[in-house]
Design an enzyme around this catalytic site. Structure first.
Site, PDB file in Angstrom:
ATOM      1  N   ASP A  11      30.695  42.556  38.683  1.00 39.68           N
ATOM      2  CA  ASP A  11      32.000  42.685  38.536  1.00 39.68           C
ATOM      3  C   ASP A  11      33.294  42.752  39.739  1.00 39.68           C
ATOM      4  OD1 ASP A  11      34.208  44.428  36.602  1.00 39.68           O
ATOM      5  OD2 ASP A  11      33.747  45.776  38.429  1.00 39.68           O
ATOM      6  N   SER A  12      34.731  42.755  39.442  1.00 37.87           N
ATOM      7  CA  SER A  12      35.672  42.532  40.248  1.00 37.87           C
ATOM      8  C   SER A  12      35.393  43.857  41.449  1.00 37.87           C
ATOM      9  CB  SER A  12      36.594  42.737  40.283  1.00 37.87           C
ATOM     10  OG  SER A  12      36.738  44.061  39.476  1.00 37.87           O
ATOM     11  N   TYR A  43      40.938  41.570  39.959  1.00 37.78           N
ATOM     12  CA  TYR A  43      40.784  40.496  38.872  1.00 37.78           C
ATOM     13  C   TYR A  43      42.333  40.458  37.987  1.00 37.78           C
ATOM     14  CZ  TYR A  43      36.507  38.386  40.911  1.00 37.78           C
ATOM     15  OH  TYR A  43      35.959  38.264  41.223  1.00 37.78           O
ATOM     16  N   CYS A  74      32.464  42.485  34.532  1.00 37.33           N
ATOM     17  CA  CYS A  74      33.838  42.475  34.425  1.00 37.33           C
ATOM     18  C   CYS A  74      34.728  42.046  33.310  1.00 37.33           C
ATOM     19  CB  CYS A  74      34.503  42.174  35.678  1.00 37.33           C
ATOM     20  SG  CYS A  74      36.042  41.763  36.344  1.00 37.33           S
ATOM     21  N   ASN A  75      35.654  42.563  32.727  1.00 39.77           N
ATOM     22  CA  ASN A  75      36.312  42.429  31.489  1.00 39.77           C
ATOM     23  C   ASN A  75      36.728  41.409  31.496  1.00 39.77           C
ATOM     24  OD1 ASN A  75      36.711  44.491  28.169  1.00 39.77           O
ATOM     25  ND2 ASN A  75      35.815  45.426  30.546  1.00 39.77           N
ATOM     26  N   GLU A 154      40.464  54.856  39.919  1.00 39.45           N
ATOM     27  CA  GLU A 154      39.642  54.502  41.815  1.00 39.45           C
ATOM     28  C   GLU A 154      39.902  55.956  42.060  1.00 39.45           C
ATOM     29  OE1 GLU A 154      39.541  51.096  43.295  1.00 39.45           O
ATOM     30  OE2 GLU A 154      38.790  49.994  41.811  1.00 39.45           O
ATOM     31  N   CYS A 191      38.397  47.614  29.429  1.00 39.40           N
ATOM     32  CA  CYS A 191      37.968  47.288  31.454  1.00 39.40           C
ATOM     33  C   CYS A 191      36.959  48.156  31.896  1.00 39.40           C
ATOM     34  CB  CYS A 191      39.549  47.912  31.751  1.00 39.40           C
ATOM     35  SG  CYS A 191      40.014  47.871  33.617  1.00 39.40           S
ATOM     36  N   HIS A 193      37.120  50.092  34.028  1.00 44.88           N
ATOM     37  CA  HIS A 193      37.722  51.275  34.384  1.00 44.88           C
ATOM     38  C   HIS A 193      38.199  52.719  33.363  1.00 44.88           C
ATOM     39  CE1 HIS A 193      37.949  49.261  38.260  1.00 44.88           C
ATOM     40  NE2 HIS A 193      38.578  50.113  38.756  1.00 44.88           N
TER      41      HIS A 193
HETATM   42  N1  DGL Z   1      36.495  45.034  36.589  1.00 41.90           N
HETATM   43  C1  DGL Z   1      37.869  44.487  36.044  1.00 41.90           C
HETATM   44  C2  DGL Z   1      38.008  44.690  34.675  1.00 41.90           C
HETATM   45  O1  DGL Z   1      37.288  45.291  33.665  1.00 41.90           O
HETATM   46  C3  DGL Z   1      39.431  45.810  36.426  1.00 41.90           C
HETATM   47  C4  DGL Z   1      39.392  45.730  37.520  1.00 41.90           C
HETATM   48  C5  DGL Z   1      39.918  44.757  38.276  1.00 41.90           C
HETATM   49  O2  DGL Z   1      41.263  43.789  37.555  1.00 41.90           O
HETATM   50  O3  DGL Z   1      39.284  43.988  39.488  1.00 41.90           O
HETATM   51  O4  DGL Z   1      39.216  43.867  33.925  1.00 41.90           O
END
Ligand code: DGL
Length: 273
Positions: A11-12, A43, A74-75, A154, A191, A193
């Site tokens: 993931d990011s 990301y 990560c989506n 977060e 996403c 989060h």
């Molecule tokens: N992990 C990213 C997603 O699921 C969200 C956080 C980011 O923008 O890096 O898209």
């Protein structure tokens, strides 16, 4: 590839720990290596070219740990980088979160009107929209970027008036602009989060809307894939190795909430990509 090899999860940052939590719950005997690219998040606001480049570097790094399966938790990385990563890492299954999430949404929706909330990059790339319409040609998709939810999750502001007011800001235009019969009946949390804010989102979307969290469906997809490839660990102890590219302290502090178990800073290994 051996059954005892770990599963790589990328993931990011810390968001993918919501996916990891679902994976550990469904696959408790597996070894996991989780990589959060905390040096370069978010990301969701970056160009597709940059996200693909980062995702390839992360995938190469996890391949170096001898993983038997790679999960793009990560989506945003799944939405724009799954094809490139699958072409690079050919010897193990590569699974993203978008296709399982889209599949769950298509099964959940009666009317075919499905709302998706995600990062800017995920919405812009159209991957959820495409994956849903490919499965259900009658589907209508309302996709909305909801970037503030990332910061709220977060910050730990997941419940109460601030979270609900941001949820109203993003969701009221989607749900209140339609007559009852044509409102979306399903909402995809597209996403990593957003499951953290599910209660606030539910209050605004209303009790009749089905909420799809792609973490659960992705974990199921990983289990079925490992079973099909005879790579499922049946015995042995599960384990978890946590890697990040920056800020181990912050990863531990915030990630503990996402994983729903305390993470000590010394559990987080820093690596360079
Ligand atoms: N992990 C990213 C997603 O699921 C969200 C956080 C980011 O923008 O890096 O898209």
């Amino acid at each position: 590839m051996t059954v005892g090899a770990p599963i790589g999860v990328f993931d990011s940052g810390v968001g993918g720990l919501t996916v990891l939590k679902a994976l550990v719950a469904q696959l408790p005997r597996e070894r996991f290596v989780y990589l959060g690219d905390t040096a370069r998040l978010p990301y969701g606001t970056k160009s597709p070219e940059t996200v693909v480049r980062y995702a390839l570097q992360a995938a190469d790094a996890l391949a170096g740990y001898g993983v038997k399966c790679l999960v793009l938790a990560c989506n945003t990385a799944s939405a724009v980088g799954l094809t490139a990563v699958s072409e690079r890492i050919r010897d193990v299954p590569v699974i993203g979160v978008v296709e399982p999430g889209a599949q769950a949404a298509c099964l959940a929706s009666r009317s075919g009107h499905i709302a998706v909330i995600a990062t800017e990059g995920t919405v812009r790339g159209g991957a959820y929209q495409d994956a849903i319409v490919r499965r259900r040609s009658d589907a209508r998709v309302s996709a909305v970027p909801a970037p503030l939810f990332v910061a709220l999750a977060e910050e730990g502001l997941c419940h109460g008036p601030i979270a609900e007011s941001v949820a109203r800001h993003y969701l009221e235009p989607v749900f209140d602009s339609h007559a009852d019969a044509s409102r979306p009946d399903t909402l995809v949390l597209g996403c990593t989060h957003f499951p953290m804010l599910a209660d606030a989102i539910r209050i605004v979307a209303g009790p009749q809307v089905r909420i799809v969290d792609s973490a659960e469906t992705t974990a199921r997809c990983v289990r079925l894939t490992l079973e099909a490839e005879n790579l499922l660990s049946e015995g042995g102890e599960g384990s978890l190795r946590l890697l990040a590219t920056d800020a181990a302290d912050r990863f531990a502090r915030i990630g503990g909430r996402f994983l729903e178990r305390p993470i000590r800073p010394h559990e987080v290994e820093l690596i360079d990509l």
